[in-house]
Design a protein around this motif. Structure first.
Motif, PDB file in Angstrom:
ATOM      1  N   ALA A   1       1.973 -20.586 -11.523  1.00  0.00           N
ATOM      2  CA  ALA A   1       1.546 -20.466 -10.131  1.00  0.00           C
ATOM      3  C   ALA A   1       0.767 -19.171  -9.911  1.00  0.00           C
ATOM      4  CB  ALA A   1       2.761 -20.517  -9.215  1.00  0.00           C
ATOM      5  N   ILE A   2       1.231 -18.085 -10.537  1.00  0.00           N
ATOM      6  CA  ILE A   2       0.519 -16.806 -10.414  1.00  0.00           C
ATOM      7  C   ILE A   2      -0.872 -16.917 -11.020  1.00  0.00           C
ATOM      8  CG2 ILE A   2       0.487 -14.411 -11.239  1.00  0.00           C
ATOM      9  CD1 ILE A   2       3.563 -14.444 -10.965  1.00  0.00           C
ATOM     10  N   ALA A   3      -0.980 -17.581 -12.169  1.00  0.00           N
ATOM     11  CA  ALA A   3      -2.288 -17.729 -12.837  1.00  0.00           C
ATOM     12  C   ALA A   3      -3.282 -18.452 -11.951  1.00  0.00           C
ATOM     13  CB  ALA A   3      -2.103 -18.456 -14.163  1.00  0.00           C
ATOM     14  N   LYS A   4      -2.825 -19.451 -11.211  1.00  0.00           N
ATOM     15  CA  LYS A   4      -3.724 -20.174 -10.304  1.00  0.00           C
ATOM     16  C   LYS A   4      -4.219 -19.270  -9.181  1.00  0.00           C
ATOM     17  CE  LYS A   4      -1.777 -24.800 -11.052  1.00  0.00           C
ATOM     18  NZ  LYS A   4      -1.067 -25.951 -10.410  1.00  0.00           N
ATOM     19  N   VAL A   5      -3.391 -18.315  -8.783  1.00  0.00           N
ATOM     20  CA  VAL A   5      -3.757 -17.424  -7.682  1.00  0.00           C
ATOM     21  C   VAL A   5      -4.710 -16.326  -8.140  1.00  0.00           C
ATOM     22  CG1 VAL A   5      -2.864 -15.674  -6.085  1.00  0.00           C
ATOM     23  CG2 VAL A   5      -1.665 -17.850  -6.348  1.00  0.00           C
ATOM     24  N   ILE A   6      -4.446 -15.734  -9.295  1.00  0.00           N
ATOM     25  CA  ILE A   6      -5.189 -14.527  -9.692  1.00  0.00           C
ATOM     26  C   ILE A   6      -6.345 -14.803 -10.632  1.00  0.00           C
ATOM     27  CG2 ILE A   6      -3.087 -13.168  -9.381  1.00  0.00           C
ATOM     28  CD1 ILE A   6      -2.799 -13.010 -12.402  1.00  0.00           C
TER      29      ILE A   6
ATOM     30  N   ASP B   1      -2.433   3.810   0.201  1.00  0.00           N
ATOM     31  CA  ASP B   1      -1.678   4.989  -0.205  1.00  0.00           C
ATOM     32  C   ASP B   1      -0.198   4.649  -0.321  1.00  0.00           C
ATOM     33  OD1 ASP B   1      -0.666   7.559  -0.625  1.00  0.00           O
ATOM     34  OD2 ASP B   1      -0.652   8.016   1.521  1.00  0.00           O
ATOM     35  N   ASP B   2       0.332   4.719  -1.540  1.00  0.00           N
ATOM     36  CA  ASP B   2       1.747   4.470  -1.782  1.00  0.00           C
ATOM     37  C   ASP B   2       2.170   3.119  -1.215  1.00  0.00           C
ATOM     38  OD1 ASP B   2       4.202   5.432  -2.939  1.00  0.00           O
ATOM     39  OD2 ASP B   2       4.967   5.731  -0.918  1.00  0.00           O
ATOM     40  N   GLU B   3       1.421   2.103  -1.541  1.00  0.00           N
ATOM     41  CA  GLU B   3       1.714   0.736  -1.112  1.00  0.00           C
ATOM     42  C   GLU B   3       2.111  -0.090  -2.331  1.00  0.00           C
ATOM     43  OE1 GLU B   3       1.985  -0.165   1.845  1.00  0.00           O
ATOM     44  OE2 GLU B   3       0.713   1.079   3.111  1.00  0.00           O
ATOM     45  N   TRP B   4       3.154  -0.898  -2.185  1.00  0.00           N
ATOM     46  CA  TRP B   4       3.729  -1.567  -3.342  1.00  0.00           C
ATOM     47  C   TRP B   4       4.202  -2.977  -2.964  1.00  0.00           C
ATOM     48  CZ3 TRP B   4       3.364   1.466  -7.683  1.00  0.00           C
ATOM     49  CH2 TRP B   4       3.148   2.833  -7.461  1.00  0.00           C
ATOM     50  N   CYS B   5       4.255  -3.820  -3.968  1.00  0.00           N
ATOM     51  CA  CYS B   5       4.758  -5.179  -3.798  1.00  0.00           C
ATOM     52  C   CYS B   5       5.646  -5.526  -4.984  1.00  0.00           C
ATOM     53  CB  CYS B   5       3.604  -6.177  -3.690  1.00  0.00           C
ATOM     54  SG  CYS B   5       4.106  -7.878  -3.310  1.00  0.00           S
ATOM     55  N   VAL B   6       6.767  -6.162  -4.717  1.00  0.00           N
ATOM     56  CA  VAL B   6       7.711  -6.568  -5.759  1.00  0.00           C
ATOM     57  C   VAL B   6       7.521  -8.049  -6.042  1.00  0.00           C
ATOM     58  CG1 VAL B   6      10.142  -6.843  -6.337  1.00  0.00           C
ATOM     59  CG2 VAL B   6       9.392  -4.823  -5.100  1.00  0.00           C
TER      60      VAL B   6
ATOM     61  N   MET C   1      -3.151  -7.217  -7.938  1.00  0.00           N
ATOM     62  CA  MET C   1      -2.370  -6.502  -6.938  1.00  0.00           C
ATOM     63  C   MET C   1      -3.093  -5.263  -6.422  1.00  0.00           C
ATOM     64  SD  MET C   1       0.654  -7.589  -5.927  1.00  0.00           S
ATOM     65  CE  MET C   1       2.053  -8.617  -6.359  1.00  0.00           C
ATOM     66  N   ALA C   2      -3.775  -4.560  -7.307  1.00  0.00           N
ATOM     67  CA  ALA C   2      -4.459  -3.320  -6.922  1.00  0.00           C
ATOM     68  C   ALA C   2      -5.520  -3.557  -5.861  1.00  0.00           C
ATOM     69  CB  ALA C   2      -5.057  -2.653  -8.146  1.00  0.00           C
ATOM     70  N   GLN C   3      -5.970  -4.794  -5.715  1.00  0.00           N
ATOM     71  CA  GLN C   3      -7.008  -5.128  -4.738  1.00  0.00           C
ATOM     72  C   GLN C   3      -6.430  -5.688  -3.440  1.00  0.00           C
ATOM     73  OE1 GLN C   3      -9.664  -7.879  -6.774  1.00  0.00           O
ATOM     74  NE2 GLN C   3      -9.311  -6.793  -8.699  1.00  0.00           N
ATOM     75  N   GLN C   4      -5.126  -5.890  -3.383  1.00  0.00           N
ATOM     76  CA  GLN C   4      -4.499  -6.563  -2.251  1.00  0.00           C
ATOM     77  C   GLN C   4      -3.697  -5.586  -1.399  1.00  0.00           C
ATOM     78  OE1 GLN C   4      -4.995 -10.021  -2.015  1.00  0.00           O
ATOM     79  NE2 GLN C   4      -6.281  -9.667  -3.819  1.00  0.00           N
ATOM     80  N   ALA C   5      -3.728  -5.803  -0.091  1.00  0.00           N
ATOM     81  CA  ALA C   5      -2.723  -5.164   0.757  1.00  0.00           C
ATOM     82  C   ALA C   5      -1.378  -5.796   0.418  1.00  0.00           C
ATOM     83  CB  ALA C   5      -3.056  -5.365   2.223  1.00  0.00           C
ATOM     84  N   PRO C   6      -0.291  -5.024   0.411  1.00  0.00           N
ATOM     85  CA  PRO C   6       0.989  -5.579  -0.062  1.00  0.00           C
ATOM     86  C   PRO C   6       1.468  -6.795   0.728  1.00  0.00           C
ATOM     87  CG  PRO C   6       1.290  -3.412   0.947  1.00  0.00           C
ATOM     88  CD  PRO C   6      -0.164  -3.605   0.770  1.00  0.00           C
ATOM     89  N   ARG C   7       1.254  -6.808   2.028  1.00  0.00           N
ATOM     90  CA  ARG C   7       1.721  -7.962   2.802  1.00  0.00           C
ATOM     91  C   ARG C   7       0.853  -9.187   2.526  1.00  0.00           C
ATOM     92  NH1 ARG C   7       4.261  -5.813   8.545  1.00  0.00           N
ATOM     93  NH2 ARG C   7       4.950  -3.782   7.759  1.00  0.00           N
TER      94      ARG C   7
ATOM     95  N   VAL D   1       7.659  -3.839  -9.884  1.00  0.00           N
ATOM     96  CA  VAL D   1       6.978  -3.268  -8.724  1.00  0.00           C
ATOM     97  C   VAL D   1       5.516  -3.036  -9.086  1.00  0.00           C
ATOM     98  CG1 VAL D   1       6.953  -1.351  -7.083  1.00  0.00           C
ATOM     99  CG2 VAL D   1       9.123  -2.121  -8.051  1.00  0.00           C
ATOM    100  N   TYR D   2       4.601  -3.508  -8.240  1.00  0.00           N
ATOM    101  CA  TYR D   2       3.166  -3.403  -8.511  1.00  0.00           C
ATOM    102  C   TYR D   2       2.494  -2.564  -7.438  1.00  0.00           C
ATOM    103  CZ  TYR D   2       3.860  -7.208 -11.831  1.00  0.00           C
ATOM    104  OH  TYR D   2       4.300  -7.969 -12.884  1.00  0.00           O
ATOM    105  N   ALA D   3       1.575  -1.696  -7.874  1.00  0.00           N
ATOM    106  CA  ALA D   3       0.793  -0.889  -6.946  1.00  0.00           C
ATOM    107  C   ALA D   3      -0.233  -1.761  -6.249  1.00  0.00           C
ATOM    108  CB  ALA D   3       0.098   0.244  -7.703  1.00  0.00           C
ATOM    109  N   CYS D   4      -0.354  -1.594  -4.935  1.00  0.00           N
ATOM    110  CA  CYS D   4      -1.307  -2.359  -4.141  1.00  0.00           C
ATOM    111  C   CYS D   4      -2.366  -1.433  -3.551  1.00  0.00           C
ATOM    112  CB  CYS D   4      -0.585  -3.096  -3.016  1.00  0.00           C
ATOM    113  SG  CYS D   4       0.537  -4.376  -3.599  1.00  0.00           S
TER     114      CYS D   4
END
Length: 764
Positions: A638-643, A622-627, A652-658, A616-619
């Motif tokens: 694939a994640i490396a290409k994105v971030i 306020d109290d927003e999270w993404c799994v 993740m901390a810079q993104q809205a969870p959706r 679970v990552y903090a986004c």
């Protein structure tokens, strides 16, 4: 003997003997068909000649996949090129989406029931997304209710989401099969694992536990609320114990146990909200246990009438006197000189366990053929709904009772809830002043209510008259209660041999714990789950208090048993008794781990071949999270290409969870925003699936959000939309309709307090 040969060798009394099922599902979804095999169906798994990949996945010992064994016990296997030949004689096909041309298949076999299984369903923009157990928790609203306030949400242990979805899949498939028996027409079920999780694990818009006081989960505070006081876990000399102090009689027992302290003598403490708001009550209760062992606490709790359970590890749970007495685990030969214990089924029919029907299948054999089967059976084709014409008397209470009755009522059964003001259903407790709470209304739709005092001889006489024309009786009391009430199967069978009686309880109808009062949180504690539901390294960080599990899934197990016995009744013209143990349902969801525990104790190393890791990552917000679930190197690339050069945590901390969810899923990485229950009705996935519907209740001012249908189907009609009953709302109508009583006779019974009737509040 292998597979279903065992089931056929022991006789024809398993209810699904004669049903033929082709199983193309793999991985954890293969467990859907195991439920059919345990009930006697002939299940043939189809896979490549060299075997499917799931034979080598998950936990392995000496090359044997324990997860594969757990999901496939009692099946046989055939090569996939024999699928068409087998389907010509089959009743049901379970397969991954797109594995077959469904339109062509149904044209060739119009009576076939097809369950297409996928993570997110057959249609819509989420169709090609990838799921995981962790993602299903996030998108069903379950994750938002797991954890401690001010802390990150805590992923529940094991594979609970998938395990519950599997049971939902088995239930809807059996409903569709019953309908196909009636009509001669098959069906195509578009089954989504997320749908199944949202329905069978802990539905946010379903019936809630009595401690919730009728408050919907959608009304919970934004963060994870601190509700540990509802089912408190208190330290003792050798660990922890959990208590359940909800009803006034339970509080009175607790008060006596504490030595009747003056501080809590005020009668207002009989009210649950007053106790919950007290800042000194829990510390006082904690002092009581400081010098007691867990066993002492359990024994004293039983004596004072306070439901109490030791918090056990899984290893301890497997060796309790109850599990030993119930003989719930069965030795399975794994080959290579190994054997392991696996849970032996979750249903008892007429006192016989419907358990393991044989070993997991060897590699596919081209010689596998269907077993012979009895003559065809056909229910009467009354009405459009599967269970139209079925008469049900429902004594069920709280969540399990509500769910089993609702599932049958939603499919057309006439379900009558039998109630008494002297012993009210705990789920009728409400913090509001109206005659019905929103959670009760969502959990009890489509049934009627009859107020009846079973302690009165005339009340018992009325009940037995009703039983003469009843198909199913639903109960979920602690052991011994049925006999005391005159509702035990032998008594009801003597009145009506065709009656089917469901007996659901915390620990089962036999064994030294059978008479224990059990609630879901106590069952979780004594079955080794609560101790797993903690933040790593924090002994007292128990985080399962708000979850209602395994109640909803156990209700579905009971409904599966009912359909099974309805099918058997077509052959025998006799009813039967169904027994469900909630603790055994829960332990069945840990089958592979239980097998691994025994093997490791015996000195056999077990390795986990599944490299998937969920976190679970903090986004942003306020109290927003993404799994995110990372399955393999491909996901990491694939994640490396994105971030880019950032870490996933930084990105993740810079993104809205959706936004994070959409971006990662587009890159092929399983990811899901944590949704709160209040988010679900507006989330694209649920609107596209038509998952929810709005319903009005005459005694509730706001519209109610509730589940629309149990599965997307071609032929099953949507459930009716009749409002849940207020207490004793239909007493007079039912006694007139079923027993022919006149109004004068009803008034006489009311005066004698044999029956009760709802009196609408007067308006001024």
């Amino acid at each position: 003997m292998a597979g279903n040969d065992v089931a056929n060798a022991v006789g024809d009394d398993r209810p699904l003997v004669g049903l033929r099922l082709v199983d193309g599902a793999t991985g954890p979804m293969a467990a859907i068909a195991r439920h059919f095999a345990e009930l006697g169906a002939d299940v043939i798994r189809i896979e490549p000649e060299e075997g499917a990949a799931d034979r080598h996945a998950g936990s392995r010992c000496d090359g044997v996949s324990l997860d594969f064994v757990a999901a496939n016990l009692g099946k046989r296997a055939a090569p996939i090129d024999r699928a068409e030949t087998l389907l010509a004689g089959a009743d049901i096909l379970i397969a991954p989406r797109d594995a077959f041309d469904i339109d062509m298949l149904r044209a060739r076999h119009p009576a076939l029931v097809v369950l297409s299984v996928s993570d997110f369903g057959d249609t819509g923009r989420f169709r090609d997304w990838t799921g995981s157990d962790a993602l299903f928790h996030a998108l069903s609203g379950e994750l938002s209710r797991s954890g401690i306030p001010g802390r990150p949400p805590l992923l529940p242990p094991g594979q609970l989401a998938i395990a519950c979805a599997v049971v939902q899949a088995a239930y809807v498939t059996l409903v569709a099969y019953w309908q196909a028996l009636k009509t001669g027409q098959g069906d195509h079920l578009d089954f989504s694992m997320l749908d199944g999780t949202a329905q069978a694990l802990d539905p946010g818009y379903g019936i809630g536990g009595s401690a919730a006081g009728g408050v919907l989960a959608s009304k919970l505070p934004r963060g994870r609320p601190d509700v540990r006081f509802m089912y408190p876990i208190l330290a003792c000399k050798d660990g922890f114990v959990r208590l359940c102090v909800l009803a006034p009689r339970q509080w009175q027992g607790m008060f006596e146990w504490m030595g009747r302290p003056e501080e809590f003598a005020d009668p207002s403490f009989n009210k649950m909200p007053v106790r919950f708001q007290s800042t000194t009550l829990l510390p006082a209760m904690a002092r009581l246990f400081a010098d007691k062992t867990r066993l002492q606490a359990e024994e004293e709790g039983q004596r004072f009438g306070v439901p109490t359970a030791a918090v056990l590890t899984l290893e301890e749970a497997l060796e309790t006197e109850q599990m030993v007495a119930r003989q719930f685990f069965k030795t399975v030969d794994l080959g290579n000189g190994l054997d392991a214990l696996f849970p032996d089924g979750v249903l008892e029919l007429d006192g016989r366990r419907m358990g393991i029907a044989g070993p997991a299948p060897a590699l596919p054999s081209p010689d596998v053929e269907w077993h012979p089967r009895p003559n065809p059976i056909h229910p009467s084709n009354d009405g459009d709904r599967p269970f139209e014409g079925l008469k049900v008397l429902d004594f069920g209470v709280i969540v399990v009772g509500a769910e089993t009755g609702r599932l049958l009522a939603d499919q057309g059964a006439d379900v009558v809830k039998i109630e008494s003001s002297a012993f009210p259903d705990g789920s009728r407790q409400s913090r509001s002043t109206g005659p019905i709470s929103p959670t009760f209304a969502t959990g009890h739709r489509n049934r009627r209510s009859l107020g009846l005092d079973l302690r009165h001889p005339k009340g018992k006489e009325l009940l037995y008259r009703l039983v003469r024309d009843t198909d199913v009786v639903l109960t979920n009391f602690k052991g011994g209660t049925l006999k005391t009430l005159g509702l035990d199967y032998e008594t009801l069978k003597a009145i009506n041999p065709r009656t089917i009686v469901v007996d659901s309880s915390a620990f089962g109808p036999t064994g030294p714990w059978s008479r224990r009062m059990g609630y879901g949180p106590l069952v979780r504690a004594s079955s080794g789950l609560t101790v797993q539901w903690r933040y790593p390294g924090e002994a007292d960080s128990f985080s399962d208090a708000l979850t209602v599990y395994p109640d909803h899934v156990a209700g579905r197990i009971g409904a599966i048993g009912v359909i099974g016995l309805l099918i058997r009744r077509l052959k025998t013209n006799k009813g039967g008794q169904i027994s469900v143990s909630q603790s055994e349902v829960m332990l069945s969801h840990m089958a592979a781990r239980i097998a691994a525990t025994g093997l490791e104790r015996a000195g056999h190393p077990v390795i986990d071949a599944d490299k998937a890791q969920s976190a679970v990552y903090a986004c942003a917000g306020d109290d927003e999270w993404c799994v995110v679930t990372i399955r393999h190197d491909g996901d990491e690339q694939a994640i490396a290409k994105v971030i880019g050069a950032q870490t996933l945590t930084e990105w993740m901390a810079q993104q809205a969870p959706r936004d994070a969810m959409e971006t990662l899923q587009a890159a092929g990485v399983p990811a899901a925003a944590m949704l709160r229950v209040s988010d679900l009705p507006g989330f694209d996935y649920y609107t596209e699936r038509g998952f929810f519907r709005q319903s009005m209740h005459p005694h509730i001012s706001e519209p109610l959000t509730m589940e629309a249908s149990p599965v997307r189907s071609i032929r099953l009609p949507a459930p009716p939309d009749r409002p849940a009953p207020v207490f004793a709302e239909h007493t007079a109508d039912l006694l007139n309709e079923r027993l022919g009583l006149s109004r004068a006779e009803i008034e006489e019974l009311l005066a004698a307090k044999v029956i009760e009737e709802f009196v609408p509040p007067t308006t001024t």
